[in-house]
Scaffold this motif. Structure first.
Motif, PDB file in Angstrom:
ATOM      1  N   ASP A  14       0.926  -1.328   0.098  1.00  0.00           N
ATOM      2  CA  ASP A  14       0.073   0.065  -0.019  1.00  0.00           C
ATOM      3  C   ASP A  14       0.863   1.259  -0.216  1.00  0.00           C
ATOM      4  O   ASP A  14       0.346   2.305  -0.120  1.00  0.00           O
ATOM      5  CB  ASP A  14      -1.222   0.016   1.145  1.00  0.00           C
ATOM      6  N   SER A  15       2.303   1.240   0.145  1.00  0.00           N
ATOM      7  CA  SER A  15       3.042   2.468   0.284  1.00  0.00           C
ATOM      8  C   SER A  15       3.070   2.874  -1.031  1.00  0.00           C
ATOM      9  O   SER A  15       3.121   2.348  -2.181  1.00  0.00           O
ATOM     10  CB  SER A  15       4.664   1.744   0.474  1.00  0.00           C
ATOM     11  N   ALA A  16       2.732   4.315  -1.058  1.00  0.00           N
ATOM     12  CA  ALA A  16       2.512   5.075  -2.011  1.00  0.00           C
ATOM     13  C   ALA A  16       2.254   6.782  -1.994  1.00  0.00           C
ATOM     14  O   ALA A  16       2.063   6.813  -0.676  1.00  0.00           O
ATOM     15  CB  ALA A  16       1.426   4.501  -3.094  1.00  0.00           C
ATOM     16  N   MET A  17       2.373   7.487  -2.829  1.00  0.00           N
ATOM     17  CA  MET A  17       1.721   8.761  -2.936  1.00  0.00           C
ATOM     18  C   MET A  17       0.191   8.723  -3.031  1.00  0.00           C
ATOM     19  O   MET A  17       0.128   8.029  -4.122  1.00  0.00           O
ATOM     20  CB  MET A  17       2.606   9.675  -3.699  1.00  0.00           C
ATOM     21  N   TYR A  18      -0.528   9.147  -2.208  1.00  0.00           N
ATOM     22  CA  TYR A  18      -2.038   9.299  -2.149  1.00  0.00           C
ATOM     23  C   TYR A  18      -2.465  10.511  -2.499  1.00  0.00           C
ATOM     24  O   TYR A  18      -2.228  11.723  -2.077  1.00  0.00           O
ATOM     25  CB  TYR A  18      -2.538   8.626  -0.960  1.00  0.00           C
ATOM     26  N   TYR A  19      -3.253  10.469  -3.772  1.00  0.00           N
ATOM     27  CA  TYR A  19      -3.807  11.889  -3.970  1.00  0.00           C
ATOM     28  C   TYR A  19      -5.316  11.941  -4.171  1.00  0.00           C
ATOM     29  O   TYR A  19      -5.928  10.837  -4.464  1.00  0.00           O
ATOM     30  CB  TYR A  19      -3.407  12.077  -5.642  1.00  0.00           C
ATOM     31  N   CYS A  20      -5.945  13.158  -3.964  1.00  0.00           N
ATOM     32  CA  CYS A  20      -7.346  13.188  -3.751  1.00  0.00           C
ATOM     33  C   CYS A  20      -7.747  13.789  -5.036  1.00  0.00           C
ATOM     34  O   CYS A  20      -6.848  14.801  -5.636  1.00  0.00           O
ATOM     35  CB  CYS A  20      -7.488  14.174  -2.330  1.00  0.00           C
ATOM     36  N   ALA A  62      -8.459   9.817 -15.453  1.00  0.00           N
ATOM     37  CA  ALA A  62      -8.518  10.502 -16.812  1.00  0.00           C
ATOM     38  C   ALA A  62      -9.690  11.623 -16.779  1.00  0.00           C
ATOM     39  O   ALA A  62      -9.919  12.615 -17.422  1.00  0.00           O
ATOM     40  CB  ALA A  62      -8.558  10.082 -17.853  1.00  0.00           C
ATOM     41  N   VAL A  63     -10.919  11.213 -15.804  1.00  0.00           N
ATOM     42  CA  VAL A  63     -11.948  12.000 -15.953  1.00  0.00           C
ATOM     43  C   VAL A  63     -12.096  12.987 -14.816  1.00  0.00           C
ATOM     44  O   VAL A  63     -13.077  13.689 -14.618  1.00  0.00           O
ATOM     45  CB  VAL A  63     -13.075  11.155 -15.776  1.00  0.00           C
ATOM     46  N   TYR A  64     -11.114  13.154 -14.015  1.00  0.00           N
ATOM     47  CA  TYR A  64     -10.797  13.849 -12.763  1.00  0.00           C
ATOM     48  C   TYR A  64     -10.052  15.106 -13.472  1.00  0.00           C
ATOM     49  O   TYR A  64      -9.058  14.999 -13.619  1.00  0.00           O
ATOM     50  CB  TYR A  64     -10.489  13.375 -11.460  1.00  0.00           C
ATOM     51  N   ASN A  65     -10.524  16.286 -13.009  1.00  0.00           N
ATOM     52  CA  ASN A  65      -9.963  17.384 -13.366  1.00  0.00           C
ATOM     53  C   ASN A  65      -9.105  18.410 -12.254  1.00  0.00           C
ATOM     54  O   ASN A  65      -8.783  19.423 -12.488  1.00  0.00           O
ATOM     55  CB  ASN A  65     -10.701  18.465 -14.367  1.00  0.00           C
ATOM     56  N   ASN A  66      -9.609  17.875 -10.991  1.00  0.00           N
ATOM     57  CA  ASN A  66      -8.860  18.692  -9.896  1.00  0.00           C
ATOM     58  C   ASN A  66      -8.141  17.636  -9.031  1.00  0.00           C
ATOM     59  O   ASN A  66      -8.893  16.668  -8.528  1.00  0.00           O
ATOM     60  CB  ASN A  66     -10.135  19.302  -8.990  1.00  0.00           C
ATOM     61  N   TRP A  67      -6.911  18.108  -8.630  1.00  0.00           N
ATOM     62  CA  TRP A  67      -6.001  16.910  -8.043  1.00  0.00           C
ATOM     63  C   TRP A  67      -5.459  17.761  -6.989  1.00  0.00           C
ATOM     64  O   TRP A  67      -5.035  18.987  -7.036  1.00  0.00           O
ATOM     65  CB  TRP A  67      -5.016  16.565  -9.140  1.00  0.00           C
ATOM     66  N   GLY A  68      -5.221  17.039  -5.911  1.00  0.00           N
ATOM     67  CA  GLY A  68      -4.161  17.817  -4.587  1.00  0.00           C
ATOM     68  C   GLY A  68      -2.704  17.335  -5.030  1.00  0.00           C
ATOM     69  O   GLY A  68      -2.336  16.623  -5.980  1.00  0.00           O
ATOM     70  N   GLN A  69      -1.998  17.768  -4.120  1.00  0.00           N
ATOM     71  CA  GLN A  69      -0.652  17.418  -4.381  1.00  0.00           C
ATOM     72  C   GLN A  69       0.205  16.253  -3.824  1.00  0.00           C
ATOM     73  O   GLN A  69       1.001  15.789  -4.025  1.00  0.00           O
ATOM     74  CB  GLN A  69       0.264  18.668  -3.614  1.00  0.00           C
ATOM     75  N   GLY A  70      -0.833  15.538  -2.842  1.00  0.00           N
ATOM     76  CA  GLY A  70      -0.598  13.985  -2.601  1.00  0.00           C
ATOM     77  C   GLY A  70       0.203  14.172  -1.099  1.00  0.00           C
ATOM     78  O   GLY A  70       0.660  14.962  -0.456  1.00  0.00           O
ATOM     79  N   THR A  71      -0.115  13.055  -0.433  1.00  0.00           N
ATOM     80  CA  THR A  71       0.583  12.655   0.882  1.00  0.00           C
ATOM     81  C   THR A  71       1.025  11.359   0.797  1.00  0.00           C
ATOM     82  O   THR A  71       0.489  10.386   0.301  1.00  0.00           O
ATOM     83  CB  THR A  71      -0.556  12.797   2.007  1.00  0.00           C
TER      84      THR A  71
END
Length: 126
Positions: free
Chosen positions: A89-95, A111-120
């Motif tokens: 499960d280790s990874a950068m997680y994005y909202c 591809a259908v999401y147009n708003n992204w966070g920077q990740g945690t």
């Protein structure tokens, strides 16, 4: 365009839990999907969980009942409760947030999401 800020990542041992948060800068319609994606080094981004209109959720097969996605509309915040974490499960997680209604089969398609966070970052050690 809504700004998304993730938090809650960290380092845990296998079997541990984390709760990720994603704060949105403005109201996001409950009709539209919000989702969590992840990307490990050298691997493609993959959908983890989505929460869409009517409270419909979709989870990736690898979640296997370990994660729960939820949203506090009063706080404009999306959550991902992750239990029984595994090293894989280790990874950068994005909202991510979509600005339109999606079909169920697209819920975990980045591809259908147009708003992204920077990740945690989430790191799970064995």
């Amino acid at each position: 365009q809504v700004v998304l800020v993730e938090s809650g990542g960290g380092s845990v041992q296998a079997g541990g839990s984390l709760r990720l948060s994603c704060a949105a800068s403005e109201y996001t319609s409950s009709r539209n999907c919000m989702a969590w994606f992840r990307q490990a080094p050298g691997q493609e981004r993959e959908g983890v969980a989505a929460l869409c209109g009517g409270g419909t959720t979709r989870y990736a097969d690898f979640v296997e009942g370990r994660f729960t996605i939820s949203k506090d509309n009063a706080k404009n915040t999306l959550y991902l409760q992750m239990n029984s974490l595994k090293p894989e499960d280790s990874a950068m997680y994005y909202c991510a947030a979509a600005s339109r209604v999606l079909l169920y089969q697209m819920y975990l398609n980045g591809a259908v999401y147009n708003n992204w966070g920077q990740g945690t970052q989430v790191t799970v050690s064995s």
